[in-house]
Design an enzyme around this catalytic site. Structure first.
Site, PDB file in Angstrom:
ATOM      1  N   HIS A 133       0.802  -1.224   0.000  1.00 23.27           N
ATOM      2  CA  HIS A 133       0.000   0.000   0.000  1.00 23.27           C
ATOM      3  C   HIS A 133       0.838   1.278   0.000  1.00 23.27           C
ATOM      4  O   HIS A 133       0.278   2.378  -0.132  1.00 23.27           O
ATOM      5  CB  HIS A 133      -0.991  -0.005   1.172  1.00 23.27           C
ATOM      6  CG  HIS A 133      -2.319   0.597   0.846  1.00 23.27           C
ATOM      7  ND1 HIS A 133      -3.451   0.395   1.606  1.00 23.27           N
ATOM      8  CD2 HIS A 133      -2.705   1.415  -0.181  1.00 23.27           C
ATOM      9  CE1 HIS A 133      -4.460   1.073   1.071  1.00 23.27           C
ATOM     10  NE2 HIS A 133      -4.043   1.704  -0.009  1.00 23.27           N
ATOM     11  N   ASP A 153      -9.860  -0.545   3.882  1.00 21.46           N
ATOM     12  CA  ASP A 153      -8.646  -1.120   4.477  1.00 21.46           C
ATOM     13  C   ASP A 153      -8.957  -1.580   5.906  1.00 21.46           C
ATOM     14  O   ASP A 153      -9.755  -0.944   6.602  1.00 21.46           O
ATOM     15  CB  ASP A 153      -7.577   0.015   4.511  1.00 21.46           C
ATOM     16  CG  ASP A 153      -6.151  -0.484   4.693  1.00 21.46           C
ATOM     17  OD1 ASP A 153      -5.962  -1.556   5.275  1.00 21.46           O
ATOM     18  OD2 ASP A 153      -5.235   0.248   4.262  1.00 21.46           O
ATOM     19  N   HIS A 175      -6.695  -1.336   7.997  1.00 18.46           N
ATOM     20  CA  HIS A 175      -5.835  -0.366   8.690  1.00 18.46           C
ATOM     21  C   HIS A 175      -6.196   1.041   8.214  1.00 18.46           C
ATOM     22  O   HIS A 175      -7.048   1.203   7.335  1.00 18.46           O
ATOM     23  CB  HIS A 175      -4.366  -0.666   8.368  1.00 18.46           C
ATOM     24  CG  HIS A 175      -4.008  -2.111   8.545  1.00 18.46           C
ATOM     25  ND1 HIS A 175      -4.062  -3.021   7.508  1.00 18.46           N
ATOM     26  CD2 HIS A 175      -3.615  -2.811   9.639  1.00 18.46           C
ATOM     27  CE1 HIS A 175      -3.712  -4.228   7.950  1.00 18.46           C
ATOM     28  NE2 HIS A 175      -3.434  -4.138   9.248  1.00 18.46           N
ATOM     29  N   ASP A 187      -3.391   3.377   7.708  1.00 16.72           N
ATOM     30  CA  ASP A 187      -2.159   3.840   7.051  1.00 16.72           C
ATOM     31  C   ASP A 187      -1.923   5.336   7.274  1.00 16.72           C
ATOM     32  O   ASP A 187      -1.543   6.087   6.367  1.00 16.72           O
ATOM     33  CB  ASP A 187      -2.175   3.462   5.562  1.00 16.72           C
ATOM     34  CG  ASP A 187      -2.250   1.951   5.367  1.00 16.72           C
ATOM     35  OD1 ASP A 187      -1.963   1.206   6.322  1.00 16.72           O
ATOM     36  OD2 ASP A 187      -2.611   1.495   4.267  1.00 16.72           O
ATOM     37  N   HIS A 205       4.201   1.303   4.161  1.00 10.40           N
ATOM     38  CA  HIS A 205       2.802   1.065   3.742  1.00 10.40           C
ATOM     39  C   HIS A 205       1.809   1.429   4.851  1.00 10.40           C
ATOM     40  O   HIS A 205       0.617   1.556   4.568  1.00 10.40           O
ATOM     41  CB  HIS A 205       2.585  -0.373   3.233  1.00 10.40           C
ATOM     42  CG  HIS A 205       2.557  -1.443   4.289  1.00 10.40           C
ATOM     43  ND1 HIS A 205       1.989  -2.685   4.066  1.00 10.40           N
ATOM     44  CD2 HIS A 205       3.039  -1.478   5.561  1.00 10.40           C
ATOM     45  CE1 HIS A 205       2.116  -3.435   5.150  1.00 10.40           C
ATOM     46  NE2 HIS A 205       2.756  -2.729   6.065  1.00 10.40           N
ATOM     47  N   ASP A 253      -7.392  -1.813  -0.258  1.00  4.47           N
ATOM     48  CA  ASP A 253      -6.436  -2.755   0.338  1.00  4.47           C
ATOM     49  C   ASP A 253      -7.195  -4.065   0.552  1.00  4.47           C
ATOM     50  O   ASP A 253      -8.200  -4.104   1.271  1.00  4.47           O
ATOM     51  CB  ASP A 253      -5.937  -2.171   1.667  1.00  4.47           C
ATOM     52  CG  ASP A 253      -4.846  -3.000   2.318  1.00  4.47           C
ATOM     53  OD1 ASP A 253      -4.820  -4.235   2.125  1.00  4.47           O
ATOM     54  OD2 ASP A 253      -4.024  -2.407   3.042  1.00  4.47           O
ATOM     55  N   ASP A 280      -6.691  -6.456   2.330  1.00  4.59           N
ATOM     56  CA  ASP A 280      -6.821  -6.928   3.716  1.00  4.59           C
ATOM     57  C   ASP A 280      -8.042  -6.353   4.422  1.00  4.59           C
ATOM     58  O   ASP A 280      -8.340  -6.718   5.568  1.00  4.59           O
ATOM     59  CB  ASP A 280      -5.523  -6.736   4.515  1.00  4.59           C
ATOM     60  CG  ASP A 280      -5.172  -5.287   4.843  1.00  4.59           C
ATOM     61  OD1 ASP A 280      -6.077  -4.447   4.966  1.00  4.59           O
ATOM     62  OD2 ASP A 280      -3.960  -5.007   4.998  1.00  4.59           O
ATOM     63  N   GLU A 328      -1.902  -5.011  -1.964  1.00  7.57           N
ATOM     64  CA  GLU A 328      -1.601  -5.957  -0.883  1.00  7.57           C
ATOM     65  C   GLU A 328      -2.006  -7.403  -1.167  1.00  7.57           C
ATOM     66  O   GLU A 328      -2.071  -8.222  -0.253  1.00  7.57           O
ATOM     67  CB  GLU A 328      -2.179  -5.482   0.466  1.00  7.57           C
ATOM     68  CG  GLU A 328      -1.610  -4.144   0.968  1.00  7.57           C
ATOM     69  CD  GLU A 328      -0.213  -4.237   1.608  1.00  7.57           C
ATOM     70  OE1 GLU A 328       0.275  -5.362   1.816  1.00  7.57           O
ATOM     71  OE2 GLU A 328       0.379  -3.161   1.878  1.00  7.57           O
TER      72      GLU A 328
HETATM   73  N1  ARG Z   1      -1.160  -1.247   4.066  1.00  6.14           N
HETATM   74  C1  ARG Z   1      -1.097  -2.039   5.124  1.00  6.14           C
HETATM   75  N2  ARG Z   1      -1.389  -3.307   5.046  1.00  6.14           N
HETATM   76  N3  ARG Z   1      -0.719  -1.474   6.251  1.00  6.14           N
HETATM   77  C2  ARG Z   1      -0.534  -2.189   7.491  1.00  6.14           C
HETATM   78  C3  ARG Z   1      -0.039  -1.267   8.554  1.00  6.14           C
HETATM   79  C4  ARG Z   1       0.092  -1.953   9.871  1.00  6.14           C
HETATM   80  C5  ARG Z   1       0.551  -1.061  11.010  1.00  6.14           C
HETATM   81  N4  ARG Z   1      -0.435  -0.069  11.311  1.00  6.14           N
HETATM   82  C6  ARG Z   1       1.889  -0.408  10.686  1.00  6.14           C
HETATM   83  O1  ARG Z   1       2.011   0.782  10.692  1.00  6.14           O
HETATM   84  O2  ARG Z   1       2.838  -1.095  10.422  1.00  6.14           O
HETATM   85 MN    MN Z   2      -3.377  -0.380   3.656  1.00  2.00          MN
HETATM   86 MN    MN Z   3      -4.288  -2.914   5.351  1.00  2.00          MN
END
Ligand code: ARG
Ligand code: MN
Ligand code: MN
Length: 301
Positions: free
Chosen positions: A101, A124, A126, A128, A141, A228, A230, A273
């Site tokens: 990402h 997502d 998350h 990010d 990411h 994303d 995920d 992702e």
């Molecule tokens: N694009 C993603 N899958 N991001 C996951 C980030 C996970 C976590 N918040 C980090 O800063 O590492």
């Molecule tokens: Mn993401």
């Molecule tokens: Mn994510």
């Protein structure tokens, strides 16, 4: 805005923004799932615009704790932003396939060159929204949305031109269920809309998407979708580097894409992702391919 007819597919085989490797194989897995044939049967012309070329640094750099592999992330995103901008100039719809990402930095920087007030729908698990100060992992990411908002390391916010590419009031997050303390603080303090999984459960995806389309589409001159994979529950999308339980169901994800497609507001999109090494069969790449088709007009009936 109506559905685009000509799609340019940009592959970004890059995974150095993530902690776990594997997303480099995402674009080819999504294309091999039959993306182009499916788009063709929807009456769309798609052009495989190839993979983003950039000059990689010779060594994997895990040394800079807070900004891992910074030089590579900058190089790939500079190249990507130019390509995305070129696609838009040619009148085509940019469909970017990641990659991790962190590539949203380059996509959004390229798109934003053509829109003064870009809306963003960010689906997502998350958010990010980390900065080098709040990150626990150092993985870029986890910072890309915040970078696009103009905050974080200046070498990242300067990609594709200095400064903020988007405004928080034009951003809608959907599907969040794993937020770091600094990210929670940012969302709570600001005027960004965040529909967590709690909201999806409580209000239903149909209602959430109506709201998201209204917020991201109102007063904006274009809308970018950053998807994303995920965000989808690991039961349906196991092939990803940072899976989180309790995600979107198969139908919730499709409904989101169908409603966005119907709205006609989306002017660019990226799907990121997908990590075939973590997949079971080609389940996750297949899902990404199907979701793209739902966004671009495929319907059950
Ligand atoms: N694009 C993603 N899958 N991001 C996951 C980030 C996970 C976590 N918040 C980090 O800063 O590492
Ligand atoms: Mn993401
Ligand atoms: Mn994510």
């Amino acid at each position: 805005m109506t559905l685009p007819k000509e799609i340019a597919i940009l592959s970004v085989p890059f995974d150095l923004g993530a902690g776990r490797r594997g997303a480099t194989e995402g674009p080819s897995a999504i294309i091999q799932a039959g993306l182009e044939q499916r788009l063709q049967s929807l009456g769309m012309a798609s052009e495989d615009a190839g993979a983003i070329r950039y000059t990689a640094t010779s060594e994997i750099d895990q040394a800079s704790d807070n900004l891992k592999n910074l030089a590579d992330v900058i190089a790939v995103n500079e190249a990507l932003s130019e390509q995305v901008s070129r696609v838009i100039s040619s009148g085509k719809f940019p469909l970017v396939l990641g990659g991790d990402h962190s590539i949203a930095i380059g996509t959004i920087a390229g798109v934003a060159q053509h829109y003064n007030n870009l809306g963003v729908i960010w689906i997502d698990a998350h958010s990010d929204l980390n900065t080098p100060e709040t990150t626990g992992s150092g993985n870029i990411h986890g910072m890309s949305l915040r970078v696009s908002l103009g905050e974080g390391d200046a070498r990242l916010t300067g990609i594709g031109g200095a400064g903020a590419k988007i405004k928080p009031e034009n951003v809608v997050l959907i599907g969040a269920r794993s937020l770091d303390p600094g990210e929670k603080a940012y969302i709570k303090a600001g005027n960004m809309t965040c529909f967590t999984m709690y909201d999806v459960d409580r209000k239903g995806m149909s209602h959430i998407m109506e709201e998201a389309i209204r917020i991201a589409g109102n007063g904006t001159d274009g809308v970018h979708l950053s998807f994303d994979i995920d965000s989808v529950d690991p039961g349906e999308a196991p092939g990803t580097g940072t899976p989180v339980q309790g995600g979107l169901s198969y139908r919730e994800a499709h409904l989101a894409m169908e409603m966005l497609g119907e709205s006609g507001i989306v002017t660019s999109a990226e799907f990121v992702e997908v990590s075939p090494a973590h997949d079971s069969g080609n389940k996750t790449a297949n899902l990404a391919m199907e979701l793209i088709c739902s966004l671009l007009g495929e319907r059950i009936l």
